[in-house]
Scaffold this motif. Structure first.
Motif, PDB file in Angstrom:
ATOM      1  N   GLU A 126       0.925  -1.180  -0.033  1.00 15.63           N
ATOM      2  CA  GLU A 126      -0.070  -0.010  -0.021  1.00 15.63           C
ATOM      3  C   GLU A 126       0.843   1.285   0.147  1.00 15.63           C
ATOM      4  O   GLU A 126       0.548   2.303  -0.617  1.00 15.63           O
ATOM      5  N   MET A 127       1.952   1.393   0.663  1.00 20.01           N
ATOM      6  CA  MET A 127       2.906   2.494   0.880  1.00 20.01           C
ATOM      7  C   MET A 127       3.545   2.599  -0.493  1.00 20.01           C
ATOM      8  O   MET A 127       4.035   3.953  -0.702  1.00 20.01           O
ATOM      9  N   THR A 171      -4.198   4.511  -7.733  1.00 18.82           N
ATOM     10  CA  THR A 171      -4.996   5.493  -8.282  1.00 18.82           C
ATOM     11  C   THR A 171      -6.390   5.400  -8.408  1.00 18.82           C
ATOM     12  O   THR A 171      -7.168   6.375  -8.017  1.00 18.82           O
ATOM     13  N   PRO A 172      -6.835   4.325  -8.939  1.00 15.98           N
ATOM     14  CA  PRO A 172      -8.367   4.294  -9.350  1.00 15.98           C
ATOM     15  C   PRO A 172      -9.281   4.242  -8.018  1.00 15.98           C
ATOM     16  O   PRO A 172     -10.157   4.986  -8.068  1.00 15.98           O
ATOM     17  N   ILE A 173      -8.760   3.592  -7.024  1.00 16.16           N
ATOM     18  CA  ILE A 173      -9.418   3.209  -5.874  1.00 16.16           C
ATOM     19  C   ILE A 173      -9.795   4.833  -5.253  1.00 16.16           C
ATOM     20  O   ILE A 173     -10.798   5.252  -4.700  1.00 16.16           O
ATOM     21  N   LYS A 174      -8.696   5.887  -5.349  1.00 14.59           N
ATOM     22  CA  LYS A 174      -8.455   7.163  -4.629  1.00 14.59           C
ATOM     23  C   LYS A 174      -9.299   8.043  -5.352  1.00 14.59           C
ATOM     24  O   LYS A 174      -9.563   9.119  -4.834  1.00 14.59           O
ATOM     25  N   THR A 216     -27.736  -1.058   0.013  1.00 15.16           N
ATOM     26  CA  THR A 216     -26.448  -1.149  -0.953  1.00 15.16           C
ATOM     27  C   THR A 216     -25.743   0.003  -0.562  1.00 15.16           C
ATOM     28  O   THR A 216     -26.248   1.037  -0.276  1.00 15.16           O
ATOM     29  N   HIS A 217     -24.339   0.052  -0.738  1.00 21.98           N
ATOM     30  CA  HIS A 217     -23.465   1.147  -0.484  1.00 21.98           C
ATOM     31  C   HIS A 217     -22.655   1.199  -1.637  1.00 21.98           C
ATOM     32  O   HIS A 217     -21.674   0.338  -1.925  1.00 21.98           O
ATOM     33  N   HIS A 218     -23.111   2.120  -2.229  1.00 19.54           N
ATOM     34  CA  HIS A 218     -21.988   2.527  -3.636  1.00 19.54           C
ATOM     35  C   HIS A 218     -20.773   3.655  -3.169  1.00 19.54           C
ATOM     36  O   HIS A 218     -21.124   4.725  -2.808  1.00 19.54           O
ATOM     37  N   TYR A 219     -19.732   3.389  -3.729  1.00 15.15           N
ATOM     38  CA  TYR A 219     -18.504   3.915  -3.657  1.00 15.15           C
ATOM     39  C   TYR A 219     -18.446   4.856  -5.164  1.00 15.15           C
ATOM     40  O   TYR A 219     -17.946   3.707  -5.931  1.00 15.15           O
ATOM     41  N   VAL A 220     -18.488   5.833  -5.273  1.00 14.85           N
ATOM     42  CA  VAL A 220     -18.790   6.604  -6.526  1.00 14.85           C
ATOM     43  C   VAL A 220     -17.304   7.118  -6.947  1.00 14.85           C
ATOM     44  O   VAL A 220     -16.620   7.954  -6.478  1.00 14.85           O
ATOM     45  N   GLN A 238     -19.074   5.509 -12.200  1.00 14.70           N
ATOM     46  CA  GLN A 238     -18.783   4.014 -12.013  1.00 14.70           C
ATOM     47  C   GLN A 238     -18.819   3.769 -10.305  1.00 14.70           C
ATOM     48  O   GLN A 238     -18.152   4.618  -9.594  1.00 14.70           O
ATOM     49  N   CYS A 239     -19.562   2.668  -9.976  1.00 12.40           N
ATOM     50  CA  CYS A 239     -19.767   2.436  -8.413  1.00 12.40           C
ATOM     51  C   CYS A 239     -19.204   1.143  -8.092  1.00 12.40           C
ATOM     52  O   CYS A 239     -19.839   0.039  -8.824  1.00 12.40           O
TER      53      CYS A 239
END
Length: 242
Positions: A33-34, A39-42, A64-68, A77-78
């Motif tokens: 992780e370090m 990048t896509p997740i951030k 449901t829990h959408h991380y957008v 995209q979620c």
């Protein structure tokens, strides 16, 4: 040998079978992780909590829990999880497009999508812990949008692994078959210390879309659903190299 973990944890998630994480693995993951950008997740910048219904069985309704991630003003995209806990299960993906993009899709494709107007106006779609005034402009845009949501892990039926083909999901609607069960809404209200009814009243000024394409929410017009099945087909082999 460590015992496999089974059962549920947190807000209804399933623990897949497998050995517990070792200290060595935790250290390896932290080091990666370090060193990596991820990048896509951030790019995920919103958490939306709402409800979805299985297209082939609308008695099955899930929170449901959408991380957008906002790719641009017309396309989002979620990653969809079954809770907002740290050990939540990734249960699917939803793509969201503006009405302008949706109208450009072929009619056969439009049948797989659902409208979001009722979700927004009814207060079912919320950004937990974010004041309504902060997201009001976004909500106005979302009310005119359409989504396509594939569920790949049916944790609501107790699946400990993502088995079988994906299931198409539908958005709640203001008709009897498509309305969310009150007990699901109350459970969420209690957890987040909020009132969906009160949120609904604050959204009265959000304009209804002038027109919702009838090809979306296909089941409302036709009483039909789409269900995926796996079948054997002939494989397309790589052509011989010259």
């Amino acid at each position: 040998m460590a015992a496999a973990a089974t059962g549920t944890h947190g807000h209804g998630e399933q623990i897949p079978p497998g050995k517990p994480m070792s200290t060595e693995q935790h250290i390896l993951d932290k080091g990666a992780e370090m060193l990596q950008s991820l990048t896509p997740i951030k790019q995920m910048n919103q958490h939306v909590c709402t409800f979805a219904l299985y297209n082939h069985d609308m008695n099955r309704q899930i929170e449901t829990h959408h991380y957008v991630t906002r790719v641009n003003q017309d396309f989002l995209q979620c990653a969809v999880y079954d809770s907002d806990n740290s050990n939540a299960c990734l249960i699917g993906v939803e793509y969201i497009v503006s009405d302008r993009i949706f109208e450009s899709l072929p009619k056969e494709e439009q049948k797989l999508w659902h409208s979001h107007a009722y979700e927004i106006k009814s207060g079912l779609w919320v950004n937990p812990r974010v004041p309504e005034m902060v997201v009001k402009k976004d909500l106005e845009n979302f009310a005119k949008s359409y989504g396509k949501f594939w569920c790949t892990w049916q944790t609501d039926r107790g699946d400990k692994l993502p088995v079988g083909p994906p299931s198409l999901m539908m958005s709640p609607q203001a008709v009897n078959l498509g309305m969310v069960k009150p007990e699901l809404i109350q459970k969420r209200d209690d957890r987040y210390n909020m009132s969906t009814d009160a949120i609904k009243r604050t959204r009265l000024e959000i304009a209804e879309p002038e027109w919702i394409n009838p090809e979306a929410d296909y089941w409302k017009q036709h009483g039909k659903c789409f269900e995926m099945h796996v079948e054997d087909v002939e494989m397309k082999k790589i052509a011989p190299f010259p």
